[in-house]
Design a protein around this motif. Structure first.
Motif, PDB file in Angstrom:
ATOM      1  N   PHE A 381       5.357  41.725  41.608  1.00  0.00           N
ATOM      2  CA  PHE A 381       5.651  41.941  40.141  1.00  0.00           C
ATOM      3  C   PHE A 381       5.124  40.675  39.496  1.00  0.00           C
ATOM      4  CE2 PHE A 381       8.411  45.157  42.151  1.00  0.00           C
ATOM      5  CZ  PHE A 381       8.275  46.060  41.183  1.00  0.00           C
ATOM      6  N   PRO A 382       4.707  40.836  38.359  1.00  0.00           N
ATOM      7  CA  PRO A 382       3.830  39.652  37.743  1.00  0.00           C
ATOM      8  C   PRO A 382       5.161  39.226  36.858  1.00  0.00           C
ATOM      9  CG  PRO A 382       3.538  41.759  36.239  1.00  0.00           C
ATOM     10  CD  PRO A 382       4.078  42.046  37.735  1.00  0.00           C
ATOM     11  N   GLN A 383       4.989  37.936  36.326  1.00  0.00           N
ATOM     12  CA  GLN A 383       5.871  37.054  35.594  1.00  0.00           C
ATOM     13  C   GLN A 383       5.357  37.458  34.382  1.00  0.00           C
ATOM     14  OE1 GLN A 383       6.296  32.840  36.576  1.00  0.00           O
ATOM     15  NE2 GLN A 383       7.538  32.456  34.714  1.00  0.00           N
ATOM     16  N   LEU A 384       6.247  38.160  33.455  1.00  0.00           N
ATOM     17  CA  LEU A 384       6.056  38.285  32.224  1.00  0.00           C
ATOM     18  C   LEU A 384       6.684  37.212  31.136  1.00  0.00           C
ATOM     19  CD1 LEU A 384       7.385  42.031  32.630  1.00  0.00           C
ATOM     20  CD2 LEU A 384       5.165  41.267  32.734  1.00  0.00           C
ATOM     21  N   LEU A 385       5.688  36.426  30.804  1.00  0.00           N
ATOM     22  CA  LEU A 385       6.207  35.265  29.902  1.00  0.00           C
ATOM     23  C   LEU A 385       6.516  35.814  28.496  1.00  0.00           C
ATOM     24  CD1 LEU A 385       2.887  33.217  30.535  1.00  0.00           C
ATOM     25  CD2 LEU A 385       5.221  33.085  31.659  1.00  0.00           C
ATOM     26  N   GLU A 386       7.488  35.157  27.733  1.00  0.00           N
ATOM     27  CA  GLU A 386       8.111  35.375  26.569  1.00  0.00           C
ATOM     28  C   GLU A 386       7.460  34.576  25.470  1.00  0.00           C
ATOM     29  OE1 GLU A 386      12.056  35.082  26.396  1.00  0.00           O
ATOM     30  OE2 GLU A 386      12.590  35.860  28.257  1.00  0.00           O
ATOM     31  N   THR A 387       6.238  33.766  25.854  1.00  0.00           N
ATOM     32  CA  THR A 387       5.542  33.137  24.855  1.00  0.00           C
ATOM     33  C   THR A 387       4.759  33.945  23.976  1.00  0.00           C
ATOM     34  OG1 THR A 387       3.900  31.409  24.673  1.00  0.00           O
ATOM     35  CG2 THR A 387       3.468  32.905  26.539  1.00  0.00           C
ATOM     36  N   LYS A 388       4.441  33.407  22.745  1.00  0.00           N
ATOM     37  CA  LYS A 388       3.653  34.233  21.587  1.00  0.00           C
ATOM     38  C   LYS A 388       2.286  33.687  21.923  1.00  0.00           C
ATOM     39  CE  LYS A 388       7.421  34.894  18.690  1.00  0.00           C
ATOM     40  NZ  LYS A 388       7.793  34.754  17.203  1.00  0.00           N
ATOM     41  N   GLN A 389       1.786  32.832  22.527  1.00  0.00           N
ATOM     42  CA  GLN A 389       0.476  32.424  22.853  1.00  0.00           C
ATOM     43  C   GLN A 389      -0.214  33.361  24.043  1.00  0.00           C
ATOM     44  OE1 GLN A 389      -1.282  29.873  20.981  1.00  0.00           O
ATOM     45  NE2 GLN A 389      -2.878  30.783  22.281  1.00  0.00           N
ATOM     46  N   ALA A 390      -1.172  33.745  23.681  1.00  0.00           N
ATOM     47  CA  ALA A 390      -2.074  34.691  24.621  1.00  0.00           C
ATOM     48  C   ALA A 390      -2.349  33.825  25.917  1.00  0.00           C
ATOM     49  CB  ALA A 390      -3.429  34.968  23.998  1.00  0.00           C
ATOM     50  N   SER A 391      -1.781  34.373  26.790  1.00  0.00           N
ATOM     51  CA  SER A 391      -2.129  33.582  28.316  1.00  0.00           C
ATOM     52  C   SER A 391      -2.092  34.688  29.364  1.00  0.00           C
ATOM     53  CB  SER A 391      -0.903  32.718  28.512  1.00  0.00           C
ATOM     54  OG  SER A 391      -1.201  32.101  29.607  1.00  0.00           O
ATOM     55  N   PHE A 392      -2.993  34.512  30.355  1.00  0.00           N
ATOM     56  CA  PHE A 392      -3.339  35.092  31.672  1.00  0.00           C
ATOM     57  C   PHE A 392      -3.668  34.298  32.529  1.00  0.00           C
ATOM     58  CE2 PHE A 392      -5.720  37.664  34.770  1.00  0.00           C
ATOM     59  CZ  PHE A 392      -5.254  38.812  34.727  1.00  0.00           C
ATOM     60  N   ALA A 393      -3.123  34.142  33.696  1.00  0.00           N
ATOM     61  CA  ALA A 393      -3.158  33.278  34.897  1.00  0.00           C
ATOM     62  C   ALA A 393      -2.700  33.895  36.303  1.00  0.00           C
ATOM     63  CB  ALA A 393      -2.552  32.034  34.916  1.00  0.00           C
ATOM     64  N   ALA A 394      -3.830  34.202  37.038  1.00  0.00           N
ATOM     65  CA  ALA A 394      -4.038  35.021  38.110  1.00  0.00           C
ATOM     66  C   ALA A 394      -4.471  34.196  39.269  1.00  0.00           C
ATOM     67  CB  ALA A 394      -4.532  36.338  38.094  1.00  0.00           C
ATOM     68  N   VAL A 395      -3.785  34.254  40.501  1.00  0.00           N
ATOM     69  CA  VAL A 395      -4.156  34.014  41.634  1.00  0.00           C
ATOM     70  C   VAL A 395      -4.551  35.116  42.664  1.00  0.00           C
ATOM     71  CG1 VAL A 395      -3.578  32.369  43.707  1.00  0.00           C
ATOM     72  CG2 VAL A 395      -2.862  31.727  41.346  1.00  0.00           C
ATOM     73  N   ALA A 396      -5.792  35.035  43.177  1.00  0.00           N
ATOM     74  CA  ALA A 396      -6.233  35.897  44.020  1.00  0.00           C
ATOM     75  C   ALA A 396      -6.200  37.437  43.401  1.00  0.00           C
ATOM     76  CB  ALA A 396      -5.615  35.878  45.555  1.00  0.00           C
ATOM     77  N   LEU A 397      -6.822  37.638  42.403  1.00  0.00           N
ATOM     78  CA  LEU A 397      -6.615  38.660  41.537  1.00  0.00           C
ATOM     79  C   LEU A 397      -7.739  39.838  42.330  1.00  0.00           C
ATOM     80  CD1 LEU A 397      -5.766  40.245  38.987  1.00  0.00           C
ATOM     81  CD2 LEU A 397      -7.794  39.430  38.031  1.00  0.00           C
ATOM     82  N   CYS A 398      -7.439  41.057  42.355  1.00  0.00           N
ATOM     83  CA  CYS A 398      -8.367  41.822  42.967  1.00  0.00           C
ATOM     84  C   CYS A 398      -8.211  43.163  41.996  1.00  0.00           C
ATOM     85  CB  CYS A 398      -7.885  42.473  44.302  1.00  0.00           C
ATOM     86  SG  CYS A 398      -8.152  41.011  45.641  1.00  0.00           S
ATOM     87  N   HIS A 399      -9.332  44.185  42.233  1.00  0.00           N
ATOM     88  CA  HIS A 399      -9.131  45.247  41.431  1.00  0.00           C
ATOM     89  C   HIS A 399      -8.358  46.276  42.043  1.00  0.00           C
ATOM     90  CE1 HIS A 399     -10.548  49.433  39.777  1.00  0.00           C
ATOM     91  NE2 HIS A 399     -11.601  48.193  38.973  1.00  0.00           N
ATOM     92  N   PRO A 400      -7.423  46.671  41.407  1.00  0.00           N
ATOM     93  CA  PRO A 400      -6.300  47.871  41.973  1.00  0.00           C
ATOM     94  C   PRO A 400      -6.881  49.209  42.768  1.00  0.00           C
ATOM     95  CG  PRO A 400      -5.702  47.091  39.813  1.00  0.00           C
ATOM     96  CD  PRO A 400      -7.107  46.675  40.003  1.00  0.00           C
ATOM     97  N   LEU A 401      -8.167  49.578  42.248  1.00  0.00           N
ATOM     98  CA  LEU A 401      -8.479  50.705  42.781  1.00  0.00           C
ATOM     99  C   LEU A 401      -9.452  50.768  43.902  1.00  0.00           C
ATOM    100  CD1 LEU A 401      -9.024  52.683  39.290  1.00  0.00           C
ATOM    101  CD2 LEU A 401      -7.100  52.659  40.799  1.00  0.00           C
ATOM    102  N   ILE A 402      -9.855  49.360  44.097  1.00  0.00           N
ATOM    103  CA  ILE A 402     -10.727  49.076  45.665  1.00  0.00           C
ATOM    104  C   ILE A 402     -10.076  48.948  46.620  1.00  0.00           C
ATOM    105  CG2 ILE A 402     -12.539  47.600  46.356  1.00  0.00           C
ATOM    106  CD1 ILE A 402     -13.515  47.032  43.536  1.00  0.00           C
ATOM    107  N   GLU A 403     -10.322  49.422  47.613  1.00  0.00           N
ATOM    108  CA  GLU A 403      -9.742  49.201  49.156  1.00  0.00           C
ATOM    109  C   GLU A 403      -9.491  47.814  49.328  1.00  0.00           C
ATOM    110  OE1 GLU A 403     -10.430  50.955  53.699  1.00  0.00           O
ATOM    111  OE2 GLU A 403     -12.069  51.154  52.111  1.00  0.00           O
TER     112      GLU A 403
END
Length: 595
Positions: A381-403
């Motif tokens: 489950f992702p960590q949902l930040l309460e900050t109002k500043q736009a932010s996205f930080a992913a480690v080892a991100l993959c496409h959910p629909l690809i095997e």
């Protein structure tokens, strides 16, 4: 933690064994019924031919035959349930083996080419995120799931869903029961029609009419029996029938309205009652699940028992069409009384139907996300930040629909620096796939679902995407006009204080390079003036120079490829900087084009 593959295979094997047992019982019961029929014929011959036996002996095969009929119908239900269970686990195994595309509910009715990201991210249609997720049995469940994918929740809502989804992920027996209950009427329960029926204004009738109708029907019954047994004369029966005829005439319009209005809801209520009853018996701990249970008892009216009560009235209304009931309707006022009872039910419980169906739909959506959580145990489950500043930080991100065996992970960080990644690379190198991976995981995160990454931290984000923009002959729109229309939608998102994630693929490719360079630079600068983060992909290296125009808030990254043995090979890994070569000419040559 349970491994989903062996668990599903074990459950499927158990149902296969049950199906084989029920098949054997079905054949045995058929043979037994045939044998009893033959025995009955023989006994009848012995009784009425040589008169060797009393005709009373025929009651034995008759009783045995009736018992076998009851047992046979039960075995047929068991066989049907086993077949449905096998389909359920075959679909589940298909999801685990990446063979689910085109075999589930694609959500075509939710497709909207004007939505700011739905078409670009493959939310609906064959092989879509919705098809992967949806296990709902009602239209209300599909509606709730689709709405969650189309509209990000607040931080509090998404966090509450995460907790509920986590709890539901372990409830395999509950999900199996919900899939098998009732007839196989997936997605046919029209929540809107039932809700409208429950909320429509009361059909006016004098409140004294129901007790008067009951009293008259009892009088007709008593006087009729008295006449039959020669206890009473005929005139009381005639008097009651005359009064009943007047009542039938006075109530004809109201009864006709009630009967006509209940026709559509009647066909959908049985499955609702079964689903809600099963949910009501399950103990829950997550606050959101307990809240949904509370909504299923809105107004201190347990939804399942109330719907079953209405179902019984509707069944009784159906019996009024029987020729015998029509014959005695004048005396018993059966149809009138049942119609009044249905309307009385609707006056009390009707206003709550919409709430019940909505709660059931939300539960089904949570259950669908619970299935995803169970079937993708490596997804956190992702960590949902309460900050109002736009932010996205992913480690080892993959496409959910690809095997999983084919998906290539990438680390992606977008915050104060850099806020913009300009992704260059050759055709088919993975640029569009990266955009969709980021967009789809953002959608999953704010729907309350797990994500396909080793780790993801992100702020609330309104997503806008321009990836799959096409022309329209019907709307007389060129591709370029369609693209700038979408870009205007994304710019409009930034006018709110809400953080925005923009995903732009091959920006302004429908115009010449000079206008493209100027237009793209101006558009990106305008977007970055808001509370935004985003990616821009291109194989036009001139657009990579935008990073110099906007300064340190932007960074160039690229995908690489190489030609080996006449084949183009990609590693689908992000690298810093601008790509240094193009594969377009080599790719054309490998396909036999002379360039």
């Amino acid at each position: 933690m349970i491994d989903p593959l062996p668990e599903y295979e074990a459950r499927r094997a158990a149902w296969l064994a049950k199906q084989a047992l029920f098949d054997r019982q079905f054949i045995s019961l058929g043979n037994a019924r045939l044998a009893i029929a033959i025995a009955a014929v023989l006994l009848a011959w012995l009784a009425y031919g040589p008169s060797l036996l009393s005709a009373w002996w025929l009651l034995v095969p008759l009783a045995a035959f009736l018992a076998l009929v009851v047992r046979h119908e039960r075995v047929v239900r068991y066989r049907t349930g086993a077949a449905r269970a096998l389909r359920y686990y075959e679909q589940a195994l298909n999801r685990l083996k990446n063979q689910w595309q085109g075999k589930g509910e694609a959500g075509e009715r939710f497709r909207n080419p004007d939505h700011v990201y739905a078409e670009d991210l493959d939310l609906f249609g064959k092989g879509s995120l919705f098809e992967l997720l949806s296990t709902a049995r009602t239209a209300a469940g599909e509606d709730a799931l689709a709405q969650w994918l189309l509209q990000p929740a607040s931080q509090q809502e998404a966090a509450a869903r995460q907790q509920a989804v986590q709890e539901l992920s372990t409830r395999l027996d509950l999900r199996e029961d919900l899939a098998l209950l009732g007839e196989d009427v997936r997605s046919q329960v029209r929540a809107d029609l039932i809700t409208q029926w429950g909320a429509r204004p009361p059909i006016p009738f004098n409140p004294l009419l129901p007790p008067v109708a009951f009293a008259l029907s009892m009088a007709a019954l008593i006087f009729g029996l008295g006449l039959l047994f020669h206890v009473l004369p005929a005139w009381p029966v005639a008097a009651v029938l005359i009064v009943n005829g007047g009542l039938l005439y006075l109530t004809r319009n109201a009864v006709a309205q009630i009967v006509a209005a209940v026709d559509t809801p009647a066909s959908h209520l049985a499955i609702l009652a079964l689903l809600i009853q099963r949910i009501e018996t399950e103990p829950f701990h997550a606050p959101l699940l307990r809240q949904l249970l509370g909504r299923l008892s809105a107004g201190n009216l347990p939804a399942a028992s109330q719907i079953r009560r209405l179902g019984r009235w509707i069944e009784m209304l159906g019996t009024s069409a029987h020729p015998l009931m029509k014959l005695i309707e004048w005396g018993l006022l059966w149809r009138v009384q049942v119609a009044f009872a249905i309307e009385a039910w609707r006056r009390v419980s009707g206003p709550h139907i919409g709430e019940w169906i909505e709660a059931l739909g939300e539960f089904e959506a949570l259950s669908a996300l619970g299935s995803l959580t169970f079937e993708r145990p490596a997804w956190p489950f992702p960590q949902l930040l309460e900050t109002k500043q736009a932010s996205f930080a992913a480690v080892a991100l993959c496409h959910p629909l690809i095997e999983e065996t084919r998906a290539v992970p990438n680390d992606v960080t977008l915050n104060a620096s850099p806020r913009l990644l300009i992704v260059s690379g050759s055709n088919m190198s993975g640029k569009s796939t990266l955009l969709r991976a980021i967009g789809l995981n953002t959608v999953l995160a704010w729907a309350g679902a797990p994500v396909n990454a080793a780790e993801l931290k992100l702020s609330p984000l309104a997503t806008g995407a321009s990836i799959r923009v096409t022309d329209s002959l019907q709307d007389n729109r060129s591709r370029f006009f369609a693209e700038i229309t979408r870009l205007r939608q994304i710019v409009d998102l930034t006018r709110d204080a809400h953080p925005v994630l923009f995903l732009l693929d091959e920006l302004l490719s429908g115009t010449n390079s000079h206008d493209r360079r100027i237009g793209a630079s101006g558009l990106v600068k305008g977007l970055l003036r808001g509370n935004t983060i985003g990616l821009l992909t291109t194989h036009d290296l001139a657009l990579a120079e935008i990073a110099a125009d906007v300064g340190s808030v932007a960074a160039n990254v690229h995908f690489e490829d190489r030609i080996a043995g006449g084949q183009v090979e990609f590693d689908y890994q992000l690298h810093p900087g601008v790509v240094t070569h193009s594969n377009a000419l080599e790719l054309m040559r490998t396909l036999g084009l002379e360039v």
